[in-house]
Design a protein around this motif. Structure first.
Motif, PDB file in Angstrom:
ATOM      1  N   ASP A  83      35.416  47.132  50.517  1.00  0.00           N
ATOM      2  CA  ASP A  83      36.230  47.717  49.711  1.00  0.00           C
ATOM      3  C   ASP A  83      36.523  49.165  50.512  1.00  0.00           C
ATOM      4  O   ASP A  83      37.427  49.969  49.774  1.00  0.00           O
ATOM      5  CB  ASP A  83      35.563  47.901  48.524  1.00  0.00           C
ATOM      6  CG  ASP A  83      35.426  46.789  47.623  1.00  0.00           C
ATOM      7  OD1 ASP A  83      36.474  45.937  47.620  1.00  0.00           O
ATOM      8  OD2 ASP A  83      34.195  46.648  46.774  1.00  0.00           O
ATOM      9  N   TYR A 388      33.840  38.789  55.230  1.00  0.00           N
ATOM     10  CA  TYR A 388      34.782  39.649  55.051  1.00  0.00           C
ATOM     11  C   TYR A 388      34.535  40.726  56.360  1.00  0.00           C
ATOM     12  O   TYR A 388      35.668  41.483  56.399  1.00  0.00           O
ATOM     13  CB  TYR A 388      34.783  40.657  53.608  1.00  0.00           C
ATOM     14  CG  TYR A 388      34.860  39.714  52.477  1.00  0.00           C
ATOM     15  CD1 TYR A 388      36.057  39.157  52.285  1.00  0.00           C
ATOM     16  CD2 TYR A 388      33.602  39.402  51.669  1.00  0.00           C
ATOM     17  CE1 TYR A 388      36.102  38.051  51.397  1.00  0.00           C
ATOM     18  CE2 TYR A 388      33.804  38.254  50.889  1.00  0.00           C
ATOM     19  CZ  TYR A 388      34.874  37.854  50.482  1.00  0.00           C
ATOM     20  OH  TYR A 388      34.985  36.809  49.341  1.00  0.00           O
ATOM     21  N   THR A 409      49.686  48.083  53.030  1.00  0.00           N
ATOM     22  CA  THR A 409      50.063  49.633  52.325  1.00  0.00           C
ATOM     23  C   THR A 409      49.003  50.586  52.787  1.00  0.00           C
ATOM     24  O   THR A 409      47.960  50.286  53.312  1.00  0.00           O
ATOM     25  CB  THR A 409      49.745  49.081  50.735  1.00  0.00           C
ATOM     26  OG1 THR A 409      48.370  48.729  50.669  1.00  0.00           O
ATOM     27  CG2 THR A 409      50.798  48.245  50.339  1.00  0.00           C
ATOM     28  N   MET A 412      44.977  50.509  52.630  1.00  0.00           N
ATOM     29  CA  MET A 412      44.512  49.030  52.168  1.00  0.00           C
ATOM     30  C   MET A 412      43.163  48.760  52.632  1.00  0.00           C
ATOM     31  O   MET A 412      42.839  48.790  53.860  1.00  0.00           O
ATOM     32  CB  MET A 412      45.538  48.242  52.710  1.00  0.00           C
ATOM     33  CG  MET A 412      45.574  46.651  52.212  1.00  0.00           C
ATOM     34  SD  MET A 412      46.900  45.579  52.613  1.00  0.00           S
ATOM     35  CE  MET A 412      46.926  44.438  51.656  1.00  0.00           C
ATOM     36  N   THR A 413      42.474  47.969  51.849  1.00  0.00           N
ATOM     37  CA  THR A 413      41.166  47.436  52.159  1.00  0.00           C
ATOM     38  C   THR A 413      41.171  46.039  52.494  1.00  0.00           C
ATOM     39  O   THR A 413      42.217  45.472  52.338  1.00  0.00           O
ATOM     40  CB  THR A 413      40.248  47.539  50.974  1.00  0.00           C
ATOM     41  OG1 THR A 413      40.708  46.727  49.882  1.00  0.00           O
ATOM     42  CG2 THR A 413      40.107  49.036  50.332  1.00  0.00           C
ATOM     43  N   GLU A 416      41.495  43.609  49.626  1.00  0.00           N
ATOM     44  CA  GLU A 416      42.935  43.678  49.047  1.00  0.00           C
ATOM     45  C   GLU A 416      43.756  42.805  50.125  1.00  0.00           C
ATOM     46  O   GLU A 416      44.660  41.924  49.652  1.00  0.00           O
ATOM     47  CB  GLU A 416      43.490  44.948  49.149  1.00  0.00           C
ATOM     48  CG  GLU A 416      42.926  45.931  47.975  1.00  0.00           C
ATOM     49  CD  GLU A 416      43.351  47.288  47.935  1.00  0.00           C
ATOM     50  OE1 GLU A 416      43.202  48.065  47.155  1.00  0.00           O
ATOM     51  OE2 GLU A 416      44.061  47.738  48.956  1.00  0.00           O
ATOM     52  N   GLU A 419      42.819  39.217  49.367  1.00  0.00           N
ATOM     53  CA  GLU A 419      43.596  38.795  48.065  1.00  0.00           C
ATOM     54  C   GLU A 419      44.867  38.242  48.078  1.00  0.00           C
ATOM     55  O   GLU A 419      45.508  37.345  47.710  1.00  0.00           O
ATOM     56  CB  GLU A 419      43.235  39.775  47.117  1.00  0.00           C
ATOM     57  CG  GLU A 419      41.723  40.030  46.504  1.00  0.00           C
ATOM     58  CD  GLU A 419      41.444  41.082  45.839  1.00  0.00           C
ATOM     59  OE1 GLU A 419      42.504  41.950  45.684  1.00  0.00           O
ATOM     60  OE2 GLU A 419      40.408  41.282  45.148  1.00  0.00           O
ATOM     61  N   ALA A 420      45.787  39.013  49.070  1.00  0.00           N
ATOM     62  CA  ALA A 420      47.147  39.116  49.174  1.00  0.00           C
ATOM     63  C   ALA A 420      47.400  37.751  50.022  1.00  0.00           C
ATOM     64  O   ALA A 420      47.981  37.027  49.686  1.00  0.00           O
ATOM     65  CB  ALA A 420      47.658  40.312  50.081  1.00  0.00           C
ATOM     66  N   GLN A 423      46.778  34.548  47.473  1.00  0.00           N
ATOM     67  CA  GLN A 423      47.623  34.785  46.386  1.00  0.00           C
ATOM     68  C   GLN A 423      48.849  34.033  46.928  1.00  0.00           C
ATOM     69  O   GLN A 423      49.564  33.353  46.526  1.00  0.00           O
ATOM     70  CB  GLN A 423      48.142  36.125  45.930  1.00  0.00           C
ATOM     71  CG  GLN A 423      48.983  35.973  44.846  1.00  0.00           C
ATOM     72  CD  GLN A 423      49.292  37.454  44.282  1.00  0.00           C
ATOM     73  OE1 GLN A 423      48.860  38.561  44.621  1.00  0.00           O
ATOM     74  NE2 GLN A 423      49.878  37.385  43.176  1.00  0.00           N
ATOM     75  N   THR A 437      39.016  34.335  47.300  1.00  0.00           N
ATOM     76  CA  THR A 437      38.846  35.258  48.413  1.00  0.00           C
ATOM     77  C   THR A 437      38.023  34.818  49.477  1.00  0.00           C
ATOM     78  O   THR A 437      38.321  34.955  50.921  1.00  0.00           O
ATOM     79  CB  THR A 437      38.602  36.696  48.166  1.00  0.00           C
ATOM     80  OG1 THR A 437      37.139  36.684  47.546  1.00  0.00           O
ATOM     81  CG2 THR A 437      39.433  37.307  47.376  1.00  0.00           C
TER      82      THR A 437
END
Length: 463
Positions: A83, A388, A409, A412-413, A416, A419-420, A423, A437
């Motif tokens: 995170d 991770y 972005t 950004m972590t 994230e 997760e992108a 998705q 994830t």
């Protein structure tokens, strides 16, 4: 006759009952807290006991056993780092990552105890078992917390001893992307002390730039005094359409003539390399020729013995692929999962050379993180509980955002980013319906480790 109705139970009695229950729970919790408060010595002693049980309580077999234990607290601590924002200041220009201090410190290996042909099989087995258990116990007692995941199965070590004993030349196979990380000096010194020829095969050279291959050759020669030969045996992988794609890099090399200049190694090159490493034969007094008056043409020439070449190295460095290439056909199965070979195998390369293949094995080291073992493909991804932190390593050094077409972005972590990716791939967990994830992170690592995304380590600068 007893009444089936319960006795009247007032509110005051109910409060008293709940109060007594809370007191009992509080007392039990206090006792458990006192029990859990252990000294550092008790924790170390407990760790040693668990490690020894992990090794000595297993039945005799050929399955690899990796020594090392992770606590839940260590895993949770690394998960929290997912995170934190990504640090892009570590990004490199190109595909080569500078090799930082991640090699660890090598420990002494165990060698086969003295033996002779007058010993029975039971005596030999018992001697090897006793010395092996003493060696393992010493390592655990001296380094209970910072041991790497190394081979702690006596049967696998026996395979190594047999391969080295019957070989005149021993070759250590190294994935050229990782260079000296997969090279063990203690093993090299032991083999040289036995008057065996020793060299290094830089495998999977089609995944690495020509400049890096030549730099690793120079590094091994000057730093360790070891001769090397680069070999291309990596299988074609369906890659991506970016500049970091394996197929694009191969096409670039073909256009530039790189394939012909350094990657293409012939079987004759390998045979010449082995013959160059072959130690000179010592002629004993009784073997010296005696002058006779007979015609030399009538003498029976002794049958020439084949040169036995042993192949050793870490898991997943491509020994099986190399063996198939040398023999000229598929003689052993190939897998990206480390530890495919389980026992010693011998194959005839030609009428002059016999190859002895040893199971891949990790050698004992301290202060080598799990991160580097996963990056090198030594630690199985299927057993990885926290991916991770390793995704962060690659994301901060390689342009994974461009390769996967994911926009970075500000602040950004790692979580994230994963997760992108999940998705984009539509990876959803079955029960909760959340983004998977863990599966997404493991797929990113698979692309990096198996060569779909090409990267390599630069050799350290020579003084």
């Amino acid at each position: 006759m007893k009444s089936s109705h319960k006795k009247p139970f007032s509110g005051k009695q109910k409060k008293q009952q709940l109060s007594e229950r809370r007191e009992r729970k509080r007392g039990v919790a206090e006792k458990e807290t006192e029990k859990n408060v252990q000294t550092e010595e008790e924790l170390v002693s407990k760790t040693k006991t668990k490690l020894k049980e992990q090794i000595f309580a297993t039945k005799r077999d050929l399955r690899p056993k990796l020594l090392g234990m992770e606590t839940k607290e260590e895993i949770d601590e690394r998960k929290k780092l997912a995170d934190f924002p990504i640090d892009l200041t570590k990004r490199v220009n190109g595909r080569a990552i500078p090799l930082f201090d991640i090699t660890g410190e090598e420990l002494d290996i165990i060698t086969r105890p003295p033996w002779n042909y007058n010993m029975t099989a039971e005596e030999l087995d018992q001697n090897e078992k006793v010395i092996f258990e003493e060696w393992i116990t010493k390592i655990i007692d001296e380094h209970p917390k910072n041991i790497n995941y190394f081979e702690s199965n006596l049967e696998t070590w026996r395979q190594l001893w047999r391969v080295v004993e019957r070989s005149q030349v021993v070759l250590m196979i190294v994935d050229v992307r990782f260079g000296c990380i997969q090279f063990n000096r203690k093993v090299a010194e032991w083999i040289k002390s036995l008057n065996k020829g020793f060299g290094v095969i830089l495998n999977k050279s089609d995944l690495v730039d020509e400049k890096i291959v030549l730099e690793w050759q120079e590094y091994f020669l000057k730093q360790f005094g070891v001769k090397t030969l680069y070999v291309k045996t990596n299988q074609a992988i369906e890659g991506r359409t970016e500049d970091w794609d394996l197929e694009s890099i191969r096409n670039e090399k073909k256009k530039e003539g790189g394939e012909k200049s350094y990657v293409k190694t012939t079987l004759q090159d390998f045979e010449n390399f082995v013959m160059e490493l072959k130690p000179p034969k010592e002629i004993k007094e009784e073997e010296k020729p005696i002058e006779q008056e007979e015609d030399d043409s009538k003498k029976i020439k002794p049958k020439e013995k084949k040169l036995v070449v042993g192949l050793i190295g870490n898991p997943n460095v491509g020994k099986s692929s190399l063996l198939n290439w040398l023999v000229g056909k598929k003689v052993t199965s190939v897998s990206s999962h480390p530890g495919r070979t389980k026992y010693l195998q011998t194959y005839n390369m030609n009428k002059h050379i016999t190859l002895a293949d040893c199971p891949g094995m990790m050698f004992p080291m301290i202060n080598q993180s799990q991160l580097i073992q996963v990056i090198c493909g030594i630690y199985p991804l299927s057993q990885l509980r926290e991916p991770y932190s390793i995704v962060r390593f690659f994301l901060e050094r390689l342009p994974l955002d461009k390769i996967y077409s994911i926009e970075l972005t500000p602040n950004m972590t790692v979580m994230e980013f994963v997760e992108a990716y999940a998705q984009k791939k539509n990876y959803i967990t079955g029960k909760a319906g959340r983004l998977d994830t863990h599966k997404a992170a493991r797929e990113i690592l698979t692309d990096c480790i198996r060569g779909r995304i090409v990267f390599m380590f630069e050799p350290p600068k020579l003084e």
